[in-house]
Design an enzyme around this catalytic site. Structure first.
Site, PDB file in Angstrom:
ATOM      1  N   HIS A  52       3.008  90.107  28.372  1.00  0.00           N
ATOM      2  CA  HIS A  52       2.034  89.655  29.372  1.00  0.00           C
ATOM      3  C   HIS A  52       0.615  89.734  28.826  1.00  0.00           C
ATOM      4  CE1 HIS A  52       5.385  90.123  32.207  1.00  0.00           C
ATOM      5  NE2 HIS A  52       4.694  89.344  33.019  1.00  0.00           N
ATOM      6  N   LYS A  59      -3.020  93.033  32.693  1.00  0.00           N
ATOM      7  CA  LYS A  59      -1.974  93.488  33.609  1.00  0.00           C
ATOM      8  C   LYS A  59      -2.040  95.006  33.785  1.00  0.00           C
ATOM      9  CE  LYS A  59       2.955  92.965  34.543  1.00  0.00           C
ATOM     10  NZ  LYS A  59       2.702  92.745  35.969  1.00  0.00           N
TER      11      LYS A  59
HETATM   12  N1  LIG Z   1       5.404  87.672  41.486  1.00  0.00           N
HETATM   13  C1  LIG Z   1       4.894  86.856  40.565  1.00  0.00           C
HETATM   14  O1  LIG Z   1       5.438  85.802  40.226  1.00  0.00           O
HETATM   15  C2  LIG Z   1       3.575  87.234  39.944  1.00  0.00           C
HETATM   16  C3  LIG Z   1       2.909  86.364  39.091  1.00  0.00           C
HETATM   17  C4  LIG Z   1       1.682  86.743  38.572  1.00  0.00           C
HETATM   18  C5  LIG Z   1       1.137  87.964  38.925  1.00  0.00           C
HETATM   19  N2  LIG Z   1       1.824  88.791  39.742  1.00  0.00           N
HETATM   20  C6  LIG Z   1       1.265  90.041  40.236  1.00  0.00           C
HETATM   21  O2  LIG Z   1       0.284  89.708  41.199  1.00  0.00           O
HETATM   22  C7  LIG Z   1      -0.726  90.702  41.206  1.00  0.00           C
HETATM   23  C8  LIG Z   1      -2.084  90.021  41.011  1.00  0.00           C
HETATM   24  O3  LIG Z   1      -2.144  89.461  39.738  1.00  0.00           O
HETATM   25  P1  LIG Z   1      -3.452  88.705  39.218  1.00  0.00           P
HETATM   26  O4  LIG Z   1      -3.199  88.329  37.807  1.00  0.00           O
HETATM   27  O5  LIG Z   1      -3.847  87.663  40.203  1.00  0.00           O
HETATM   28  O6  LIG Z   1      -4.511  89.914  39.258  1.00  0.00           O
HETATM   29  P2  LIG Z   1      -6.099  89.826  39.421  1.00  0.00           P
HETATM   30  O7  LIG Z   1      -6.628  91.132  38.924  1.00  0.00           O
HETATM   31  O8  LIG Z   1      -6.613  88.569  38.834  1.00  0.00           O
HETATM   32  O9  LIG Z   1      -6.299  89.729  41.002  1.00  0.00           O
HETATM   33  C9  LIG Z   1      -6.109  90.787  41.886  1.00  0.00           C
HETATM   34  C10 LIG Z   1      -7.089  90.606  43.013  1.00  0.00           C
HETATM   35  O10 LIG Z   1      -6.804  91.583  44.013  1.00  0.00           O
HETATM   36  C11 LIG Z   1      -8.031  91.995  44.540  1.00  0.00           C
HETATM   37  N3  LIG Z   1      -7.859  93.283  45.210  1.00  0.00           N
HETATM   38  C12 LIG Z   1      -7.652  94.505  44.678  1.00  0.00           C
HETATM   39  N4  LIG Z   1      -7.580  95.436  45.644  1.00  0.00           N
HETATM   40  C13 LIG Z   1      -7.747  94.789  46.817  1.00  0.00           C
HETATM   41  C14 LIG Z   1      -7.783  95.199  48.166  1.00  0.00           C
HETATM   42  N5  LIG Z   1      -7.650  96.476  48.494  1.00  0.00           N
HETATM   43  N6  LIG Z   1      -7.955  94.252  49.108  1.00  0.00           N
HETATM   44  C15 LIG Z   1      -8.086  92.964  48.786  1.00  0.00           C
HETATM   45  N7  LIG Z   1      -8.075  92.495  47.509  1.00  0.00           N
HETATM   46  C16 LIG Z   1      -7.917  93.406  46.545  1.00  0.00           C
HETATM   47  C17 LIG Z   1      -8.981  92.075  43.347  1.00  0.00           C
HETATM   48  O11 LIG Z   1     -10.328  92.021  43.781  1.00  0.00           O
HETATM   49  C18 LIG Z   1      -8.568  90.811  42.596  1.00  0.00           C
HETATM   50  O12 LIG Z   1      -9.332  89.695  43.001  1.00  0.00           O
HETATM   51  C19 LIG Z   1      -0.344  91.692  40.112  1.00  0.00           C
HETATM   52  O13 LIG Z   1       0.357  92.768  40.680  1.00  0.00           O
HETATM   53  C20 LIG Z   1       0.589  90.899  39.225  1.00  0.00           C
HETATM   54  O14 LIG Z   1       1.504  91.720  38.543  1.00  0.00           O
HETATM   55  C21 LIG Z   1       3.024  88.447  40.252  1.00  0.00           C
HETATM   56  O1  LIG Z   2       0.560  88.389  35.490  1.00  0.00           O
HETATM   57  C1  LIG Z   2       1.329  89.297  35.870  1.00  0.00           C
HETATM   58  O2  LIG Z   2       0.943  90.456  36.090  1.00  0.00           O
HETATM   59  C2  LIG Z   2       2.744  88.963  36.127  1.00  0.00           C
HETATM   60  N1  LIG Z   2       3.530  89.896  36.581  1.00  0.00           N
HETATM   61  C3  LIG Z   2       4.880  89.698  36.968  1.00  0.00           C
HETATM   62  C4  LIG Z   2       5.711  90.917  36.644  1.00  0.00           C
HETATM   63  O3  LIG Z   2       5.208  92.045  36.616  1.00  0.00           O
HETATM   64  O4  LIG Z   2       6.915  90.747  36.446  1.00  0.00           O
HETATM   65  C5  LIG Z   2       5.504  88.455  36.433  1.00  0.00           C
HETATM   66  C6  LIG Z   2       4.592  87.297  36.429  1.00  0.00           C
HETATM   67  C7  LIG Z   2       3.210  87.590  35.878  1.00  0.00           C
END
Ligand SMILES: NC(=O)c1ccc[n+]([C@@H]2O[C@H](COP(=O)([O-])OP(=O)(O)OC[C@H]3O[C@@H](n4cnc5c(N)ncnc54)[C@H](O)[C@@H]3O)[C@@H](O)[C@H]2O)c1
Ligand SMILES: O=C(O)C1=N[C@H](C(=O)O)CCC1
EC number: 1.17.1.8
Length: 266
Positions: free
Chosen positions: A155, A159
């Site tokens: 990643h 992250k």
């Molecule tokens: N399930 C999936 O397919 C998938 C894909 C990508 C990322 N993710 C996950 O999604 C999450 C976000 O990833 P990202 O890359 O967008 O991160 P990022 O750091 O770009 O964004 C996170 C956002 O959350 C905000 N935030 C933090 N605490 C907060 C609160 N208490 N209230 C409101 N907003 C708050 C931050 O200000 C920031 O804008 C991570 O946990 C990542 O692992 C999951």
């Molecule tokens: O960008 C991230 O953070 C992502 N997290 C997911 C994970 O923890 O599996 C997968 C997609 C991107």
């Protein structure tokens, strides 16, 4: 189709921005409000990059749900915030769709109990990309024939959680079909701590964090004179959005918590 009123937590984040754009371009979705760490009482339209997208901003999730009464929360924040938001959402009868990773088994169990008590749906999806779901399913199929397996997840370097939610989910799916096994040489020793990675039920997981990456995973199986590698790559965050859309639509029909989109995609 009935309009689904949605609150997005983390709208200024990398995933949150994609989710705002998904909601904007989906006819039966409406952005009812956002939950952000700052700009309480303001409007999203006044935040840089969101011109013309009107939605009230709340920093307090409970107040947001109380006043807005949305159908669904999409949470894309941090592990700490995501757990809190999902729990508050369920208490207010709002269905959470959680993409945020870093939840433990205990977190998931607690939210499952809450969703059941409330009789409403919830989805926790470690990975919304359809290709990643297939990668996990294929890995589970392969594990029946190749019990020796290691997971390498790669990643971007911003992250927060390691190992990734996807790697943990993959290991859980594999451990459902293979007996617990200690892999490698019985006498192997790490001369540098961590060299063999973390383990989930005996399955080594290696986490790589590098700038330039988005989200990638290889599941490598070794057998007698052969190896099988199953790999998935997300090259951008738009790759997650069809899974977010499907989750929002599906959570409206559920009465319990579903952990992992493999339960939804047949
Ligand atoms: N399930 C999936 O397919 C998938 C894909 C990508 C990322 N993710 C996950 O999604 C999450 C976000 O990833 P990202 O890359 O967008 O991160 P990022 O750091 O770009 O964004 C996170 C956002 O959350 C905000 N935030 C933090 N605490 C907060 C609160 N208490 N209230 C409101 N907003 C708050 C931050 O200000 C920031 O804008 C991570 O946990 C990542 O692992 C999951
Ligand atoms: O960008 C991230 O953070 C992502 N997290 C997911 C994970 O923890 O599996 C997968 C997609 C991107």
């Amino acid at each position: 189709m009935e309009t689904i009123r949605i609150v997005i937590a983390g709208p200024r984040g990398r995933m949150g921005r994609e989710a705002v754009s998904l909601v904007q371009k989906t006819d039966h979705f409406q952005l009812a409000a956002v939950i952000d760490r700052k700009n309480d009482g303001g409007n999203l339209a006044d935040v840089e990059g969101f011109s013309g997208i009107h939605a009230p901003i709340y920093t307090d999730a409970a107040r947001c749900f109380e006043e807005i009464k949305p159908d669904v929360l999409i949470d894309l924040t941090t592990p700490e915030a995501g757990k809190k938001h999902a729990e508050i959402a369920l208490r207010y009868g709002v269905r959470p769709v959680v993409g945020t990773t870093g939840f433990t088994d205990e977190d998931i169990q607690r939210l499952t109990t809450l969703a059941e008590e409330k009789g409403i749906g919830a989805i926790i999806a470690p990975n919304f990309a359809i290709g990643a779901i297939l990668m996990m399913k294929f890995a589970q199929m392969a594990a029946k024939y190749f019990p020796d397996v290691e997971i390498i997840e790669l990643h971007h370097d911003q992250k927060l959680d390691a190992p990734s939610g996807t790697a943990v989910k993959t290991a859980q799916l594999i451990s459902m079909v293979r007996p617990t096994k200690k892999q490698g040489h019985p006498d192997e020793k790490e001369t540098l701590a961590g060299a063999r990675g973390a383990t989930y039920d005996g399955i080594p997981i290696h986490s790589v964090r590098l700038p330039g990456l988005i989200a990638h995973q290889e599941v490598i199986f070794g057998g007698n004179g052969q190896a099988l590698t199953i790999r998935h790559d997300s090259f951008n965050r738009a790759s997650f959005m069809s899974g977010v859309k499907l989750s929002v639509e599906t959570v409206m029909k559920l009465h319990t918590l579903v952990y992992g989109l493999e339960h939804i995609i047949e």
